[in-house]
Design an enzyme around this catalytic site. Structure first.
Site, mmCIF file in Angstrom:
data_model
loop_
_atom_site.group_PDB
_atom_site.id
_atom_site.type_symbol
_atom_site.label_atom_id
_atom_site.label_comp_id
_atom_site.label_asym_id
_atom_site.label_seq_id
_atom_site.Cartn_x
_atom_site.Cartn_y
_atom_site.Cartn_z
ATOM 1 N N GLY A 248 0.771 -1.236 0.000
ATOM 2 C CA GLY A 248 0.000 0.000 0.000
ATOM 3 C C GLY A 248 0.802 1.285 0.000
ATOM 4 O O GLY A 248 0.212 2.368 -0.103
ATOM 5 N N ARG A 321 -5.544 2.970 -15.742
ATOM 6 C CA ARG A 321 -5.677 3.661 -14.452
ATOM 7 C C ARG A 321 -6.420 4.998 -14.534
ATOM 8 O O ARG A 321 -7.273 5.270 -13.690
ATOM 9 C CB ARG A 321 -4.306 3.843 -13.788
ATOM 10 C CG ARG A 321 -3.617 2.506 -13.456
ATOM 11 C CD ARG A 321 -2.369 2.692 -12.600
ATOM 12 N NE ARG A 321 -2.714 3.168 -11.290
ATOM 13 C CZ ARG A 321 -2.607 4.424 -10.895
ATOM 14 N NH1 ARG A 321 -2.080 5.325 -11.671
ATOM 15 N NH2 ARG A 321 -2.984 4.761 -9.681
ATOM 16 N N CYS A 352 -12.791 3.508 -28.738
ATOM 17 C CA CYS A 352 -14.122 4.096 -28.867
ATOM 18 C C CYS A 352 -14.836 4.160 -27.530
ATOM 19 O O CYS A 352 -15.815 3.431 -27.287
ATOM 20 C CB CYS A 352 -14.932 3.299 -29.881
ATOM 21 S SG CYS A 352 -14.095 3.245 -31.460
HETATM 22 C C1 LIG Z 1 -2.438 -5.472 -4.212
HETATM 23 C C2 LIG Z 1 -1.963 -6.027 -2.944
HETATM 24 C C3 LIG Z 1 -0.737 -5.621 -2.421
HETATM 25 C C4 LIG Z 1 0.129 -4.566 -3.062
HETATM 26 O O1 LIG Z 1 -0.440 -3.311 -3.011
HETATM 27 P P1 LIG Z 1 0.424 -2.018 -3.422
HETATM 28 O O2 LIG Z 1 -0.481 -0.890 -3.177
HETATM 29 O O3 LIG Z 1 0.772 -2.165 -4.866
HETATM 30 O O4 LIG Z 1 1.634 -1.997 -2.566
HETATM 31 C C5 LIG Z 1 -0.307 -6.209 -1.254
HETATM 32 N N1 LIG Z 1 -1.036 -7.161 -0.630
HETATM 33 C C6 LIG Z 1 -2.222 -7.576 -1.112
HETATM 34 C C7 LIG Z 1 -2.972 -8.625 -0.391
HETATM 35 C C8 LIG Z 1 -2.724 -7.036 -2.273
HETATM 36 O O5 LIG Z 1 -3.901 -7.450 -2.746
#
Ligand SMILES: *Cc1c(COP(=O)(O)O)cnc(C)c1O
Length: 424
Positions: A248, A321, A352
């Protein structure tokens, strides 16, 4: 935008280069649109996190499990495997990629809420480090399959700490009403039943609250909650070998101040305190987001009374995105041209759909035939691309010093049609 050096890029004689390679040369050799990754930028992003965590842990164990879904190209995975990374996968297909790329199964954690019986058996036989289990029914299935194979599945529950990551709703995963994870107040009871299962060995506690976080506070709050849960489990006689606050960590797309990794690592370390558990992290975007750009060529300039459009050969099928999350990507001209002031354009693709806009109201000096670069396209770029409008997917290349290597060939229309059949 992030300083251009973050991308492993720089301007030399008015033109954009990635490491020792001119982007104009990449376009001549491989065509456009093409995803261009920088091995140096990738390595640097991984090392920055690795060093911050390593320093905070000072000898205590940790593993950085790169979230494969962010960018699963074999060359990317291989580069990270060589740096010592573990991997966080969400499918059997991703496990195959990791193993082909030289990753070690013993450093793989398997996340995701819909693991099939086939995927579970594959991962069990491969000997992965841990299954991040997202429901009671998954736990039961895992137990049964492990018993039938005469194996024991290492398990963490992915708990839902009900912390608001304050990010885009589509990439927020840690709230109560979310499809991911096991409710925090049910976790202790489910751990107790897991501990009694013959095909399961409880090894960890896991969570993941969302993506593109630019404030570490929710991540640290979630970590506090899962460490407290680990203590309760210890009191129940269940020993926890690793604790994982997920991924995250955000990156700079526009003007976001990224999380300070040293401070974040220190906060996690404080939360673990003197406990002997290993620290696991599951970063995806933070490792690859700014290690890649999407190189594209301008097809047409369309000037209007109210709006001007720069029509490029990359589209929402290549980089979804902006259309999916209203995400912002900086767009720059590959050749700097100071004599023309620049015009305000909506940068659009040929698909399109009115949502096929890569950037709104961008001041750019570019005309038909010029190259442009859509920055920060290393994470959730190629992996989310599709063949909508029967558009073959882009090539992917990796720059390494003065060399540029094709790491995925551009698809052809024949590739796309090869599995389709007419009626007899
Ligand atoms: C997508 C995901 C991540 C990675 O998320 P980032 O925001 O790219 O760091 C880590 N753990 C789980 C379980 C995920 O689904």
């Amino acid at each position: 935008m992030a300083p251009i050096e973050v991308f492993g890029a720089h301007y030399r004689s008015g033109e954009l280069w990635v490491e020792g390679v001119r982007l104009g040369e990449v376009a001549e050799k491989f065509g456009t649109p093409t995803f261009v990754y920088s091995r140096a930028a990738l390595t640097k992003a991984y090392r920055q996190l690795d060093e911050a965590v390593g320093h905070a842990r000072s000898g205590r164990p940790y593993t950085i499990c790169y979230a494969v879904k962010a960018n699963s190209n074999l060359a990317v995975l291989n580069t990270l495997a060589r740096l010592g990374a573990g991997f966080d996968i969400v499918s059997g297909g991703e496990l195959t990629r990791v193993l082909r790329a030289g990753g070690e199964a013993s450093k793989v954690v398997f996340s995701g809420l819909g693991k099939t019986a086939r995927e579970i058996a594959f991962a069990l036989k491969a000997g992965i480090k841990c299954f991040n289990v997202e429901s009671e029914s998954e736990l039961l299935r895992l137990n049964e399959i492990a018993i039938s194979l005469g194996l024991r599945a290492p398990v963490a529950l992915r708990v839902n700490p009900d912390v608001d990551a304050k990010t885009h709703p589509y990439i927020s995963t840690g709230l109560k009403n979310n499809k991911f994870g096991i409710a925090f107040d049910r976790a202790r009871a489910i751990y107790r039943s897991a501990a009694a299962m013959l095909g399961v060995k409880v090894v960890g506690v896991d969570c993941h609250i969302g993506s593109q976080l630019t404030d570490a506070t929710p991540l640290v709050e979630a970590m506090g909650k899962i460490v407290a849960l680990a203590d309760q489990l210890a009191a129940d006689g269940i020993e926890i070998h690793h604790i994982c606050p997920g991924g995250g960590i955000g990156v700079t797309y526009e003007n976001e101040t990224p999380i300070d990794l040293t401070t974040y690592a220190a906060a996690l370390e404080r939360a673990i305190g003197g406990r002997s558990a290993e620290l696991l992290l599951e970063p995806g975007r933070a490792i690859v987001g700014n290690a890649g750009l999407l190189l594209s060529r301008v097809e047409y300039v369309k000037l209007g009374d109210h709006k001007n459009f720069l029509i490029i050969d990359a589209a929402m099928n290549d980089l979804i995105r902006p259309a999916l999350y209203q995400a912002h990507h900086e767009i720059v001209a590959v050749r700097q041209n100071s004599s023309r002031g620049g015009t305000e354009f909506d940068v659009v693709g040929p698909v399109c759909e009115s949502a096929d806009v890569l950037g709104y109201s961008r001041k750019l000096s570019a005309s038909a035939g010029d190259l442009i670069a859509v920055l920060s396209a290393g994470a959730y770029g190629f992996v989310m691309s599709s063949n909508y409008n029967t558009r073959p997917r882009s090539a992917e290349v990796m720059v390494d010093g003065d060399g540029v290597h094709i790491v995925r060939e551009r698809e052809t229309v024949d590739n796309l049609l090869s599995g389709e059949h007419l009626l007899p």
